[in-house]
Design a protein around this motif. Structure first.
Motif, PDB file in Angstrom:
ATOM      1  N   GLU A 219       0.680  -1.265   0.075  1.00  0.00           N
ATOM      2  CA  GLU A 219      -0.007   0.050   0.084  1.00  0.00           C
ATOM      3  C   GLU A 219       0.927   1.203  -0.178  1.00  0.00           C
ATOM      4  OE1 GLU A 219      -3.334  -0.289   2.567  1.00  0.00           O
ATOM      5  OE2 GLU A 219      -3.142   1.601   3.293  1.00  0.00           O
TER       6      GLU A 219
ATOM      7  N   SER B 187       2.042   3.595   3.069  1.00  0.00           N
ATOM      8  CA  SER B 187       1.611   2.978   4.339  1.00  0.00           C
ATOM      9  C   SER B 187       2.878   3.032   5.382  1.00  0.00           C
ATOM     10  CB  SER B 187       1.309   1.615   4.237  1.00  0.00           C
ATOM     11  OG  SER B 187       2.142   0.849   3.414  1.00  0.00           O
TER      12      SER B 187
ATOM     13  N   HIS C 271      -5.200  -1.815   3.279  1.00  0.00           N
ATOM     14  CA  HIS C 271      -5.287  -3.307   2.687  1.00  0.00           C
ATOM     15  C   HIS C 271      -5.411  -4.093   3.901  1.00  0.00           C
ATOM     16  CE1 HIS C 271      -3.734  -6.855   1.142  1.00  0.00           C
ATOM     17  NE2 HIS C 271      -3.842  -6.236   0.143  1.00  0.00           N
TER      18      HIS C 271
END
Ligand SMILES: Cc1cc2nc3c(=O)[nH]c(=O)nc-3n(C[C@H](O)[C@H](O)[C@H](O)COP(=O)(O)OP(=O)(O)OC[C@H]3O[C@@H](n4cnc5c(N)ncnc54)[C@H](O)[C@@H]3O)c2cc1C
Length: 498
Positions: A117, A120, A181
């Protein structure tokens, strides 16, 4: 000359052994009565055909808490227990075949996170930093001290603390602020299971668990977690603590507002100036004490989940497994609901694998493996139709199937022998209520701090408690901290009374 006071301890678990050492260090004559042939309780050990298993606890987390307690007893965690810091802390395996190293190495973590991601890593840094702040705040103001009366707990300062700790928010809602996610949301909340909780129902401040994992890491003592028990016993021996094995206690003897000792199952009476119950607190109220009112109210409390544990001696080593591996399987949320709501187990359960040979070759004969698998499952609940034979089969098939999917195709063929602990095994072997091994009492917010059963009996003032179901809670580090708090209370009471 001051007369030496005699303390009797019910149980040689980590809580009982640590308390014994504190009291012996402060001049008490201490005797421990343990029902089993061996010490350690849920931190026990079994050796079979050269394979050494930690029966319960396997992960040494929050080393700062161990150090705080053990150093006061004169034990150096790193030197005396020959610890290794594990890297990665553990490896996560997901149902789609992907994996994720829960690493303390920032560059590796960044690479893994950004691949899943974008952006992140920065969020991860904030999440674990805050989590570790919650850990420190809770240790200072919620878990690391004794409360004497309600207003020490319910006051303006602690209300602010509870807000700061985001007790009003579920952990799984909180994580949504950080990651999109599902795998990342799972990777940073599943740790609630360590304390027997559903992350979908636990407060956000339990982000302190992954926070502390990244900040402090996980250690492995040479010889396994049972080394902690052995070290406490060696010290107890030096301090003349007497430990009696195979001596189940049937009753804690009381008269008026005091306990005067214990009665063993064989009828022997042992007199004492004070008694410390290390056995699981709800069990002690229910089975060893006369007043059934409190026992009844404890039955209505919330209990942690339990675990089915397989210990396997294998004639092959599987490099696919890390020292600690966690398999988080789909459907994840439904799997948790099966445990916590339906009091059962999913057909595709999530589980944890301990494979200590990766760090310590002495855990198995050469080129062989010692594997323990912990599958979180519902605690015993008579209101539900729980067929443990069937649940055991579901757990075993689920684990073996998942290990095969992860490339360990011939795993089952290489099992030489098997030992299985079901919730009822925990209940009978350690007297843990409902087999709720991660408590027994759960760590919901209204069962923590002042609201967790106190470490001193309300009526019998010389009866104390040390162990997972009293303040501050369960897990070896908290049980050690609890032993320190209980001992401090005993020593403070002794000063007041003399
Ligand atoms: C499968 C599993 C995995 C775990 N994993 C971890 C982990 O990785 N890390 C971690 O930190 N923690 C872990 N834990 C939790 C940890 O093991 C416990 O928190 C801790 O060992 C509890 O210690 P205790 O002293 O409170 O109680 P116990 O270990 O339950 O000790 C109580 C003792 O009292 C004895 N006793 C009971 N009744 C009587 C009686 N009537 N007379 C005499 N003796 C009696 C029992 O036999 C026992 O020895 C795990 C636990 C389990 C079961």
């Amino acid at each position: 000359m001051q007369i030496q006071k005699k303390a009797v301890i019910v149980g040689a678990g980590v809580g009982g052994l640590a308390t014994a050492n504190y009291l012996a260090q402060n001049g008490y004559a201490v005797e421990i009565y343990e029902k089993n042939a061996n010490p350690g309780g849920r931190c026990g050990q079994m050796i079979q055909d050269g394979h050494r298993f930690d029966l319960g606890a396997t992960i040494l987390l929050m080393p700062s808490l161990y150090k705080q307690v053990l150093s006061e007893l004169g034990i150096d965690l790193e030197k005396d227990l020959e610890t290794t810091s594990l890297e990665p802390v553990y490896k996560l395996f997901f149902s789609d075949g992907s994996d994720f190293a829960f690493t303390r190495d920032p560059s590796q973590m960044k690479m893994q996170l950004e691949a899943i991601e974008l952006g992140s890593f920065q969020k991860y840094q904030k999440y674990v930093k805050e989590g570790y702040e919650y850990f420190n705040l809770s240790m200072n103001d919620l878990l690391g001290k004794n409360f004497d009366h309600l207003f020490q707990f319910v006051n303006f300062k602690s209300m602010r603390l509870l807000l700061k700790l985001k007790t009003y928010l579920y952990h799984t809602d909180y994580i949504q602020r950080y990651f999109t996610h599902l795998h990342l949301r799972m990777a940073f909340t599943f740790q609630n299971i360590y304390v027997g909780q559903n992350p979908y129902e636990a407060p956000a401040f339990f982000s302190m668990l992954p926070g502390a994992e990244i900040a402090e890491g996980a250690l492995f003592p040479k010889g396994g977690m049972h080394r902690i028990v052995e070290t406490l016993i060696a010290l107890a021996d030096k301090q003349d603590v007497k430990i009696h094995y195979k001596k189940p206690i049937e009753k804690i003897l009381v008269d008026g507002k005091r306990t005067y000792g214990i009665m063993l199952e064989d009828g022997t009476i042992v007199h004492a100036d004070l008694v410390i119950a290390n056995a699981d607190l709800p069990y002690v109220y229910d089975q060893l004490l006369p007043d059934k009112r409190k026992a009844k109210s404890l039955k209505k409390k919330k209990y942690s989940c339990s675990a089915i544990v397989f210990h396997w001696g294998l004639d092959k080593v599987y490099p696919e497994l890390e020292h600690h591996s966690v398999f988080l399987n789909d459907p994840y949320k439904e799997g948790l609901e099966k445990i916590f709501k339906e009091k059962s187990l999913s057909g595709n359960p999530s589980f944890y694998v301990h494979a200590p040979v990766r760090t310590d070759k002495s855990a198995a004969p050469e080129n062989q493996d010692t594997i323990s698998v912990v599958i979180p499952v519902a605690h015993i609940d008579e209101k539900y139709d729980q067929d443990w034979k069937k649940l055991k089969q579901i757990a075993r098939e689920g684990v073996i199937r998942r290990l095969e999917e992860a490339g360990m195709y011939d795993f089952e063929e290489h099992i030489k022998f098997e030992l299985c602990y079901l919730p009822k095994t925990w209940e009978s072997s350690c007297n843990v209520t409902r087999g709720s091994v991660f408590g027994s009492l759960s760590h919901s917010i209204f069962q923590m701090g002042y609201f967790r059963p106190h470490n001193q009996h309300k009526k019998y003032k010389n009866l104390y408690f040390a162990g997972g179901s009293t303040h501050p809670g369960n897990g070896v580090p908290l049980v050690l901290l609890g032993a320190k708090l209980t001992s401090e209370r005993i020593l403070k009471d002794a000063k007041i009374n003399y």
